[in-house]
Design a protein around this motif. Sequence first.
Motif, PDB file in Angstrom:
ATOM      1  N   GLN A 183       0.884  -1.116   0.232  1.00  0.00           N
ATOM      2  CA  GLN A 183       0.221   0.013  -0.141  1.00  0.00           C
ATOM      3  C   GLN A 183       0.687   1.230   0.102  1.00  0.00           C
ATOM      4  O   GLN A 183       0.529   2.243  -0.682  1.00  0.00           O
ATOM      5  CB  GLN A 183      -0.918   0.062   1.045  1.00  0.00           C
ATOM      6  CG  GLN A 183      -1.825   1.207   1.238  1.00  0.00           C
ATOM      7  CD  GLN A 183      -3.012   0.932   0.179  1.00  0.00           C
ATOM      8  OE1 GLN A 183      -3.338  -0.133  -0.093  1.00  0.00           O
ATOM      9  NE2 GLN A 183      -3.444   2.121  -0.275  1.00  0.00           N
ATOM     10  N   TRP A 184       2.091   1.096   0.683  1.00  0.00           N
ATOM     11  CA  TRP A 184       2.789   2.310   0.621  1.00  0.00           C
ATOM     12  C   TRP A 184       3.299   2.909  -0.691  1.00  0.00           C
ATOM     13  O   TRP A 184       3.372   3.893  -0.870  1.00  0.00           O
ATOM     14  CB  TRP A 184       4.115   2.048   1.581  1.00  0.00           C
ATOM     15  CG  TRP A 184       5.003   1.056   0.699  1.00  0.00           C
ATOM     16  CD1 TRP A 184       5.017  -0.274   1.041  1.00  0.00           C
ATOM     17  CD2 TRP A 184       6.086   1.427  -0.433  1.00  0.00           C
ATOM     18  NE1 TRP A 184       6.139  -0.934   0.090  1.00  0.00           N
ATOM     19  CE2 TRP A 184       6.760   0.101  -0.588  1.00  0.00           C
ATOM     20  CE3 TRP A 184       6.537   2.387  -1.009  1.00  0.00           C
ATOM     21  CZ2 TRP A 184       7.551  -0.245  -1.775  1.00  0.00           C
ATOM     22  CZ3 TRP A 184       7.496   2.394  -2.059  1.00  0.00           C
ATOM     23  CH2 TRP A 184       8.218   0.969  -2.315  1.00  0.00           C
ATOM     24  N   ALA A 185       3.401   1.828  -1.757  1.00  0.00           N
ATOM     25  CA  ALA A 185       3.665   2.477  -3.064  1.00  0.00           C
ATOM     26  C   ALA A 185       2.576   3.341  -3.974  1.00  0.00           C
ATOM     27  O   ALA A 185       2.713   3.906  -5.053  1.00  0.00           O
ATOM     28  CB  ALA A 185       3.970   1.299  -4.038  1.00  0.00           C
ATOM     29  N   ILE A 186       1.251   3.412  -3.266  1.00  0.00           N
ATOM     30  CA  ILE A 186       0.198   3.919  -3.922  1.00  0.00           C
ATOM     31  C   ILE A 186       0.087   5.336  -3.324  1.00  0.00           C
ATOM     32  O   ILE A 186       0.330   5.806  -2.216  1.00  0.00           O
ATOM     33  CB  ILE A 186      -1.249   3.206  -3.537  1.00  0.00           C
ATOM     34  CG1 ILE A 186      -1.130   1.681  -3.420  1.00  0.00           C
ATOM     35  CG2 ILE A 186      -2.364   3.943  -4.218  1.00  0.00           C
ATOM     36  CD1 ILE A 186      -1.040   1.261  -5.081  1.00  0.00           C
ATOM     37  N   PRO A 187       0.187   6.166  -4.467  1.00  0.00           N
ATOM     38  CA  PRO A 187      -0.172   7.853  -4.243  1.00  0.00           C
ATOM     39  C   PRO A 187      -1.485   8.130  -3.355  1.00  0.00           C
ATOM     40  O   PRO A 187      -2.254   7.411  -3.585  1.00  0.00           O
ATOM     41  CB  PRO A 187      -0.073   8.443  -5.495  1.00  0.00           C
ATOM     42  CG  PRO A 187      -0.257   7.496  -6.547  1.00  0.00           C
ATOM     43  CD  PRO A 187       0.079   6.232  -5.945  1.00  0.00           C
ATOM     44  N   PRO A 188      -1.520   8.826  -2.534  1.00  0.00           N
ATOM     45  CA  PRO A 188      -2.549   9.331  -1.776  1.00  0.00           C
ATOM     46  C   PRO A 188      -3.885   9.400  -2.592  1.00  0.00           C
ATOM     47  O   PRO A 188      -4.993   8.936  -2.249  1.00  0.00           O
ATOM     48  CB  PRO A 188      -2.293  10.570  -1.207  1.00  0.00           C
ATOM     49  CG  PRO A 188      -0.786  10.961  -1.049  1.00  0.00           C
ATOM     50  CD  PRO A 188      -0.314  10.060  -2.222  1.00  0.00           C
ATOM     51  N   GLU A 189      -3.897   9.889  -3.747  1.00  0.00           N
ATOM     52  CA  GLU A 189      -5.118   9.999  -4.597  1.00  0.00           C
ATOM     53  C   GLU A 189      -5.777   8.578  -4.986  1.00  0.00           C
ATOM     54  O   GLU A 189      -6.844   8.715  -5.340  1.00  0.00           O
ATOM     55  CB  GLU A 189      -4.924  10.832  -5.853  1.00  0.00           C
ATOM     56  CG  GLU A 189      -3.939   9.992  -6.973  1.00  0.00           C
ATOM     57  CD  GLU A 189      -3.685  10.772  -8.293  1.00  0.00           C
ATOM     58  OE1 GLU A 189      -4.487  11.177  -9.020  1.00  0.00           O
ATOM     59  OE2 GLU A 189      -2.655  11.136  -8.445  1.00  0.00           O
ATOM     60  N   PHE A 190      -4.940   7.613  -4.799  1.00  0.00           N
ATOM     61  CA  PHE A 190      -5.715   6.318  -5.120  1.00  0.00           C
ATOM     62  C   PHE A 190      -5.677   5.485  -4.025  1.00  0.00           C
ATOM     63  O   PHE A 190      -5.675   4.033  -4.240  1.00  0.00           O
ATOM     64  CB  PHE A 190      -4.799   5.588  -6.297  1.00  0.00           C
ATOM     65  CG  PHE A 190      -4.683   6.306  -7.485  1.00  0.00           C
ATOM     66  CD1 PHE A 190      -6.107   6.540  -8.266  1.00  0.00           C
ATOM     67  CD2 PHE A 190      -3.571   6.681  -8.080  1.00  0.00           C
ATOM     68  CE1 PHE A 190      -6.462   7.103  -9.197  1.00  0.00           C
ATOM     69  CE2 PHE A 190      -3.779   7.402  -9.298  1.00  0.00           C
ATOM     70  CZ  PHE A 190      -4.988   7.492 -10.014  1.00  0.00           C
ATOM     71  N   ARG A 191      -5.491   5.833  -2.668  1.00  0.00           N
ATOM     72  CA  ARG A 191      -5.475   5.083  -1.599  1.00  0.00           C
ATOM     73  C   ARG A 191      -6.829   4.536  -1.058  1.00  0.00           C
ATOM     74  O   ARG A 191      -6.926   3.491  -0.501  1.00  0.00           O
ATOM     75  CB  ARG A 191      -5.230   5.737  -0.016  1.00  0.00           C
ATOM     76  CG  ARG A 191      -3.434   6.317  -0.400  1.00  0.00           C
ATOM     77  CD  ARG A 191      -2.736   5.626   0.382  1.00  0.00           C
ATOM     78  NE  ARG A 191      -1.181   5.512   0.172  1.00  0.00           N
ATOM     79  CZ  ARG A 191      -0.351   6.689   0.702  1.00  0.00           C
ATOM     80  NH1 ARG A 191      -1.001   7.285   1.578  1.00  0.00           N
ATOM     81  NH2 ARG A 191       0.618   6.605   0.225  1.00  0.00           N
ATOM     82  N   ASP A 192      -7.792   4.863  -1.951  1.00  0.00           N
ATOM     83  CA  ASP A 192      -9.014   4.278  -1.816  1.00  0.00           C
ATOM     84  C   ASP A 192      -9.426   3.171  -2.547  1.00  0.00           C
ATOM     85  O   ASP A 192     -10.386   2.411  -2.403  1.00  0.00           O
ATOM     86  CB  ASP A 192     -10.181   5.310  -1.917  1.00  0.00           C
ATOM     87  CG  ASP A 192     -10.224   5.996  -3.349  1.00  0.00           C
ATOM     88  OD1 ASP A 192      -9.237   6.424  -3.830  1.00  0.00           O
ATOM     89  OD2 ASP A 192     -11.337   6.243  -4.008  1.00  0.00           O
TER      90      ASP A 192
END
Length: 128
Positions: A90-99
């Motif tokens: 999950q750490w590799a996902i930018p904030p805009e796609f954390r959902d």
Amino acid sequence: MDQFGLTGRYVLVLEDDYFIASEVSQALQNSGANIIGPFGSEASAITAINRTPPDLAILDLNLGAGQTFAAARALRKEGIPFFFLTGYDQWAIPPEFRDIPLLEKPVGLTQVVRTVDMLLDNGAARLH
């Protein structure tokens, strides 16, 4: 895996590993889905999204040239649900796609098909 009702649904697969792409595509086809792809590059996937929007997409994060999220942005813009199927955490996902749901490789094919079925069934995955 035929307990999933994916008949008539179109699923785009963006995965550069031939074996994973083949296995995921076959599992989805066995559950009734129509496969768009699989694609090994974001450019090809984005062209397909614009030409024939899928009901849902499965995206790998690293297609050999590092992470890029152009396909994810194109899908979000069109309101098409998707999830990440990747070896990254999950750490590799930018904030805009954390959902966005993330399945970490290695993952069982039944879990992939179950995730597709769940996202298509509940409609909650439709993005703004």
